[in-house]
Design a protein around this motif. Structure first.
Motif: not given
Length: 382
Positions: A197-215
């Protein structure tokens, strides 16, 4: 001159001997000639009902059959003459031949296949043929086969513990399992977040960039205060996950695959524009079999107007609400919307906030493929 008294007798015996020799020599020839003559004329001698002796053994031939004399001196019986046809009773029909018994006898084949065993009524499928679809599915998502809070998110029985790792993941192939955590940045390849469980508050809960990959699978992403976005940028895969209470469920920039997930609680606050999905130009997007359980006032389930999109597949989703439910991309290639369900009717959304205010679609050029899409209330094509 003396005479041998035996001379005349000797001469007579000599003559007799010569005669005997002549018969011996010629008798074989005579017999051979007779046999050849018989063979040339058919080689048949009528037995005349008295079979001959041959080397002391009786040779019996059927009455009227011919005795055949062969060139090597042996005998045999010829064929029995066929009697002249005479009126006779019709032959008795014989029974059909039976199949020889086998080790495992099988049943006689039938001329038609057996009738199928009746089965239970098919389970409705949102992507199945119209005959299996149910109408008005919003209050019964599970019955209609759509993702809902009961079949998405953290599985029952999973005990969550606090995550103590870094908020920015830079180690490839990191696996986070069974955790409660705050917002996360993924900057490494092959990251997996599951049963968490990923919980905010924040601007982006899951931020994927700069070559990252996620499932992310079997998890909950909760923005809490209807601000921020659940997933942003690119290279993320989402399965059986709940995205809750965000201004935007997803922002897409390329290589996004979301399936079997439940998006709910999108709300416009602080003059924002709430959307299930929004994004910028890019390629390789797939949203399949998701529930966008949204309510007005928001902008859309998916908005990609003024963007150039390539290789987009949107199928088997349940969409609702928005000014228009779908804003199609303005340019691109290979964009397909198929077999999606749209909540209706259109208009008068204050009385039913799941209704779109103005229409199901807008900005959809003829180059975009739209097929098999239908209304939730009537199951009619749109």
């Amino acid at each position: 001159m003396a005479y041998d008294i035996w001379q005349p007798m000797h001469r007579r015996e000599s003559r007799l001997s010569r005669v005997g020799d002549w018969f011996k020599r010629n008798l074989v020839g005579v017999l051979v000639g007779v046999v050849i003559s018989l063979l040339m004329t058919g080689g048949l001698v009528r037995a005349a009902n008295t079979p001959p002796n041959t080397n002391g053994q009786q040779v019996f031939c059927p009455s009227g059959a011919d005795l055949v004399v062969h060139g090597d001196g042996t005998w045999s019986c010829g064929p029995t003459p066929t009697p002249s046809p005479s009126a006779s009773a019709s032959p008795t029909p014989s029974t059909s031949p039976s199949v020889s018994p086998s080790a495992s006898p099988s049943a006689s084949p039938s001329t038609s296949p057996p009738a199928p065993t009746p089965s239970a009524s098919p389970t409705p499928s949102p992507s199945g043929p119209p005959s299996t679809r149910l109408a008005k599915c919003l209050p019964r998502l599970a019955e209609c086969g759509y993702p809902h809070p009961g079949n998405t998110g953290v599985p029952a029985g999973v005990t969550l513990t606090a995550y103590t790792g870094p908020s920015t993941i830079t180690t490839p192939n990191t696996v986070i399992d069974g955790k409660t955590m705050g917002c996360i940045k993924v900057r490494a390849a092959g990251v997996v977040i599951q049963n968490s469980r990923i919980t905010g508050p924040c601007s982006y809960a899951v931020d994927v960039d700069s070559g990252g990959t996620v499932t992310v699978r079997n998890s909950v992403v909760d923005c809490v205060n209807h601000k921020g976005t659940g997933f942003v940028w690119r290279n993320y895969t989402v399965r059986s996950t709940q995205i809750l209470n965000c201004e935007n469920g997803f922002h897409t920039s390329g290589n996004v695959d979301v399936q079997d997930s439940y998006i709910s609680g999108v709300v416009e606050v602080d003059d924002g524009h709430g959307d299930g999905v929004q994004g910028s130009s890019g390629s390789n997007y797939r949203f399949a079999h998701n529930t966008f359980d949204l309510r007005n006032p928001i902008t859309s389930s998916i908005i990609w107007d003024d963007q150039t999109m390539h290789n987009v597949l949107i199928e088997d989703n349940f969409f609702m609400a928005g000014a228009y439910t779908i804003y199609c991309p303005s340019a691109g290639s290979n964009v397909v919307y198929r077999n999606n369900r749209f909540y209706g009717p259109v208009g008068n959304w204050p009385s039913d906030p799941a209704r779109p205010a103005f229409g199901f679609w807008t900005n959809c050029g003829s180059w975009i493929v739209r097929t098999g899409n239908y209304r939730d209330d009537t199951l009619g094509a749109i």
